[in-house]
Design a protein around this motif. Structure first.
Motif, PDB file in Angstrom:
ATOM      1  N   SER A  41       0.861  -1.224  -0.038  1.00  0.00           N
ATOM      2  CA  SER A  41      -0.094   0.054  -0.070  1.00  0.00           C
ATOM      3  C   SER A  41       0.894   1.292   0.030  1.00  0.00           C
ATOM      4  CB  SER A  41      -0.929   0.060   1.245  1.00  0.00           C
ATOM      5  OG  SER A  41      -0.156   0.000   2.471  1.00  0.00           O
ATOM      6  N   ARG A  42       2.273   1.099   0.438  1.00  0.00           N
ATOM      7  CA  ARG A  42       2.945   2.327   0.352  1.00  0.00           C
ATOM      8  C   ARG A  42       4.423   1.932   0.364  1.00  0.00           C
ATOM      9  NH1 ARG A  42       1.412   1.665   5.744  1.00  0.00           N
ATOM     10  NH2 ARG A  42      -0.424   2.682   5.431  1.00  0.00           N
ATOM     11  N   GLU A 108       4.330   3.050  -6.160  1.00  0.00           N
ATOM     12  CA  GLU A 108       4.326   4.056  -5.162  1.00  0.00           C
ATOM     13  C   GLU A 108       2.817   4.580  -4.384  1.00  0.00           C
ATOM     14  OE1 GLU A 108       4.068   5.846  -9.359  1.00  0.00           O
ATOM     15  OE2 GLU A 108       5.513   4.413  -8.272  1.00  0.00           O
ATOM     16  N   SER A 109       1.886   3.889  -4.963  1.00  0.00           N
ATOM     17  CA  SER A 109       0.604   4.520  -4.099  1.00  0.00           C
ATOM     18  C   SER A 109      -0.276   3.368  -4.268  1.00  0.00           C
ATOM     19  CB  SER A 109       0.041   5.464  -5.195  1.00  0.00           C
ATOM     20  OG  SER A 109      -0.412   4.940  -6.204  1.00  0.00           O
ATOM     21  N   LEU A 110      -1.252   3.515  -3.193  1.00  0.00           N
ATOM     22  CA  LEU A 110      -2.345   2.239  -3.090  1.00  0.00           C
ATOM     23  C   LEU A 110      -3.552   2.858  -4.186  1.00  0.00           C
ATOM     24  CD1 LEU A 110      -3.965   0.209  -1.494  1.00  0.00           C
ATOM     25  CD2 LEU A 110      -4.707   1.940   0.118  1.00  0.00           C
TER      26      LEU A 110
END
Length: 317
Positions: A41-42, A108-110
């Motif tokens: 998630s991150r 890099e992101s959810l």
């Protein structure tokens, strides 16, 4: 899971133990989906070693779900087994989708897709609590019949609403260039159409009554103590499953412009399915002498309405 057939286990089968194990494996799978999703998630991404551990845990959870499904022997009833199989398949497919989403998402992101996929696995895993757990196959057949009845009820109400005197059946469709002028008679029922359709409504209402009565009989008298009783319940569920599509086909053919022969054909199909349901119910353990009255009455109602449909369409043959 989707294609395979569970075998008859060597050990004596215990239904409570099966439900406990299935509930536990679904719960563990839900937890593994959460762990997997959180790990991606991150930044920073999990190490190769962590990825290996995560994937092994997910794989083990899914294998455990499939293994427990395979405990359920055929002898417990095909209706129950189909419901458990569908729930198990949803869990496996949900986990596949989540894994694919993570593999294809930016690191890099959810992503929104990842959130939806994680929620999808949770939802699939929660299904286990909604599975019918009464007396073996009887509860599963009650659940299947109730679902059929709900669909048929909706279809009957929709057609009743459309047939209200003077109502335009396509009133909910806005006029557009392709449909042409709204006064086109192909969008309305003639008086002869309405006479024919009232007999079709009789058949549709008989379908609803038939499912209602069979459902009540299965609730009151259905047993799953012998292979014969289990098989009879499965036969009832299988044939009842044919009612809803047959009602839908008849309803679709009832919209204008009405082709009387198509209506007659679809009415005959539905009548045939209803007669089969009534015959199977009558010869099964769910119909003791106290239930024979409604079987006879509904058989008469199906014949009466089908004969009226035949009379109205005789000139078309």
């Amino acid at each position: 899971v989707a294609e395979g057939e569970p075998g008859e286990g060597r050990e004596p089968f215990e239904l409570p133990r099966f439900w406990d194990a299935l509930g536990q494996t679904f719960q563990v799978t839900s937890q593994e989906a959460t762990k997997l999703s959180l790990a991606f998630s991150r930044p920073p991404l999990p190490s190769a070693e962590d990825c290996q551990k995560l994937s092994e845990d997910v794989q083990n959870a899914i294998l455990a779900v499939a293994t427990v499904y395979y405990w359920l022997p055929k002898g417990q009833g095909t209706t129950l087994r189909k419901m458990v199989r569908d729930a198990t398949t949803d869990v496996v497919e949900g986990m596949i989708q989540l894994t694919d989403t993570i593999l294809n998402a930016p690191a890099e992101s959810l992503s929104q897709e990842q959130l939806i996929s994680t929620g999808g696995v949770w939802e699939a895993c929660e299904q286990v609590s909604n599975l019918p757990r009464g007396e073996y196959n009887q509860a599963a057949v009650v659940s299947a019949l109730a679902a059929c009845l709900g669909v048929v009820k909706d279809a009957v109400e929709e057609m009743e609403h459309a047939l209200v005197e003077g109502q335009d059946p396509y009133g909910d469709i806005m006029e557009d260039e392709e449909l042409g002028f709204r006064g086109n008679r192909d969008t309305y029922w003639s008086e002869a159409d309405r006479q024919l359709l009232s007999s079709c409504m009789g058949l549709m209402k008989a379908s609803k009554a038939c499912l209602k009565k069979v459902l009540a009989a299965v609730k009151a008298h259905g047993k799953a103590e012998s292979p014969e009783q289990i098989a009879q319940l499965d036969d009832l569920a299988d044939i009842a499953n044919e009612i809803s599509p047959s009602v839908d086909e008849l309803a679709l053919s009832m919209y204008p412009p009405v082709n009387p022969l198509a209506v007659r054909l679809n009415a005959a199909k539905l009548a045939s399915v209803l007669k089969k349901v009534l015959e199977i119910a009558k010869t099964s353990h769910v119909c003791p002498p106290s239930e024979e009255g409604w079987v006879q009455f509904l058989t008469g109602a199906v014949d009466h309405n089908m004969n009226k449909v035949k009379n109205f369409t005789q000139g078309q043959l």
